[in-house]
Design a protein around this motif. Structure first.
Motif, short mmCIF file in Angstrom:
data_model
loop_
_atom_site.label_atom_id
_atom_site.label_comp_id
_atom_site.label_asym_id
_atom_site.label_seq_id
_atom_site.Cartn_x
_atom_site.Cartn_y
_atom_site.Cartn_z
N ILE A 155 4.46 0.97 105.88
CA ILE A 155 3.83 1.46 104.74
C ILE A 155 5.06 3.15 104.79
N SER A 156 4.66 3.34 106.73
CA SER A 156 5.78 4.40 106.60
C SER A 156 6.98 4.83 106.98
N LEU A 157 7.60 3.42 106.47
CA LEU A 157 9.18 3.24 106.50
C LEU A 157 9.35 3.24 105.11
N LEU A 158 8.64 3.01 104.08
CA LEU A 158 8.74 2.26 103.06
C LEU A 158 8.69 4.53 102.17
N TYR A 159 7.99 5.29 102.35
CA TYR A 159 7.12 6.18 102.15
C TYR A 159 8.38 6.80 102.81
N LEU A 160 9.07 6.35 103.61
CA LEU A 160 9.92 7.63 104.57
C LEU A 160 11.27 7.38 104.02
N THR A 161 11.78 6.60 103.60
CA THR A 161 13.23 5.68 102.87
C THR A 161 13.40 6.98 101.48
N PHE A 162 12.06 6.60 100.97
CA PHE A 162 11.75 7.27 99.45
C PHE A 162 12.44 9.05 99.97
N TRP A 163 11.68 9.79 100.82
CA TRP A 163 12.26 10.95 100.79
C TRP A 163 12.92 11.00 101.02
N PHE A 164 13.75 10.33 101.95
CA PHE A 164 15.08 10.17 101.97
C PHE A 164 15.80 10.19 100.87
N LEU A 165 15.49 9.00 100.36
CA LEU A 165 16.22 8.85 99.17
C LEU A 165 16.21 10.84 97.78
N ASP A 166 14.90 10.95 98.11
CA ASP A 166 14.66 12.25 97.75
C ASP A 166 15.40 12.04 95.86
N LEU A 167 14.13 10.89 95.63
CA LEU A 167 14.72 10.98 93.97
C LEU A 167 13.50 11.24 92.90
N ASN A 168 13.23 11.60 91.25
CA ASN A 168 13.18 12.13 90.67
C ASN A 168 11.31 11.22 90.69
N SER A 169 10.87 11.54 89.68
CA SER A 169 9.93 10.47 89.66
C SER A 169 9.82 9.65 88.83
N LEU A 170 10.40 9.64 88.31
CA LEU A 170 10.58 8.20 86.88
C LEU A 170 11.93 7.31 87.78
N THR A 171 12.71 7.87 88.28
CA THR A 171 13.49 6.58 89.27
C THR A 171 12.76 6.28 90.10
N THR A 172 11.90 7.01 90.71
CA THR A 172 11.11 6.57 92.05
C THR A 172 10.32 5.35 91.56
N PHE A 173 9.62 5.75 90.47
CA PHE A 173 9.04 4.43 89.56
C PHE A 173 9.46 3.16 89.46
N ALA A 174 10.40 3.37 88.72
CA ALA A 174 11.30 2.53 88.10
C ALA A 174 11.41 1.55 89.20
N ILE A 175 12.83 2.11 90.10
CA ILE A 175 12.86 1.17 91.25
C ILE A 175 11.74 1.12 92.36
N VAL A 176 10.65 0.75 92.14
CA VAL A 176 9.29 0.67 92.97
C VAL A 176 9.16 -0.36 91.90
N GLY A 177 8.80 -0.76 90.79
CA GLY A 177 9.00 -1.70 89.09
C GLY A 177 10.01 -2.08 89.74
N LEU A 178 11.56 -2.22 90.00
CA LEU A 178 12.29 -3.42 90.05
C LEU A 178 12.26 -4.31 91.60
N ILE A 179 11.61 -3.79 92.41
CA ILE A 179 11.14 -4.15 94.32
C ILE A 179 10.20 -5.03 94.19
N LEU A 180 9.31 -4.88 92.62
CA LEU A 180 7.68 -5.37 93.22
C LEU A 180 7.87 -6.60 92.32
N ASN A 181 8.91 -6.66 91.17
CA ASN A 181 9.58 -7.57 90.92
C ASN A 181 10.34 -8.63 91.16
N PHE A 182 11.36 -8.11 91.11
CA PHE A 182 11.75 -8.96 93.02
C PHE A 182 11.24 -9.90 93.58
#
Length: 194
Positions: A49-76
């Motif tokens: 969980i820490s690695l996943l959140y650290l990755t999103f923190w380093f990417l510094d995406l906006n909220s909508l992009t983060t939700f879209a990427i999480v949705g794509l990952i879960l879908n995959f």
């Protein structure tokens, strides 16, 4: 689980078993990790969980992009896990013991889901039974939530929530939550003024 299940819950379990059919080989090790059957499982959960959140923190995406990427990952993941499980483990590799564990997993999911719905319904039934207590409780909780979310980074709050959700089954199985409740109950009570 020796709980007596109703006919409706039995139908829900059958439906869930059909729904998770492709995931059944992945659910067995996942159950083992969530229930901390090895000493390193809590560390693996926290590290993942820490690695996943650290990755999103380093990417510094906006909220909508983060939700879209999480949705794509879960879908995959939802697409690829059944394919991998069916190609690695054929239908002949599935044993009766694994089927029993799979059924216990589905039963546990259904019973916990129904328990959660029951608690939500009982909270909303306060609206008719005791509207004053309902509104004080709901408005108080919402104000506290608004204050906390304005004071603390929302991504950090989501991280803490994720850690709590994924560690909770192991905490319950090990009885750690009961230990904290019993310690809380042993605290000295304030003296009542006469």
């Amino acid at each position: 689980m020796t709980d007596i299940i109703s006919q409706e819950e039995a139908q829900q379990i059958k439906k869930l078993k059909r729904l998770l059919e492709g995931w059944r080989m992945a659910l067995l090790p996942l159950k083992s990790v969530l229930l901390w059957e090895q000493q390193w499982h809590p560390c693996a959960i926290l590290g993942g969980i820490s690695l996943l959140y650290l990755t999103f923190w380093f990417l510094d995406l906006n909220s909508l992009t983060t939700f879209a990427i999480v949705g794509l990952i879960l879908n995959f993941i939802d697409f690829i896990v059944p394919i991998i499980c069916n190609s690695i483990y054929g239908p002949s590799a599935w044993t009766g013991q694994q089927e029993k564990v799979y059924e216990d997993i589905c039963k546990s999911i259904v019973l916990n889901y129904n328990k959660f719905l029951s608690q939500v319904r009982s909270f909303y039934s306060l609206r008719e039974k005791s509207p004053c207590r309902y509104y004080i409780t709901s408005k108080g909780l919402l104000c506290v939530l608004a204050w906390i979310s304005s004071s603390v980074n929302p991504m950090f709050l989501l991280y803490l929530f994720s850690v709590a959700v994924f560690l909770w089954p192991g905490i319950q199985k090990r009885g750690i939550s009961n230990t904290f409740v019993s310690m809380f109950n042993k605290l000295p009570k304030p003296l009542k003024s006469e």
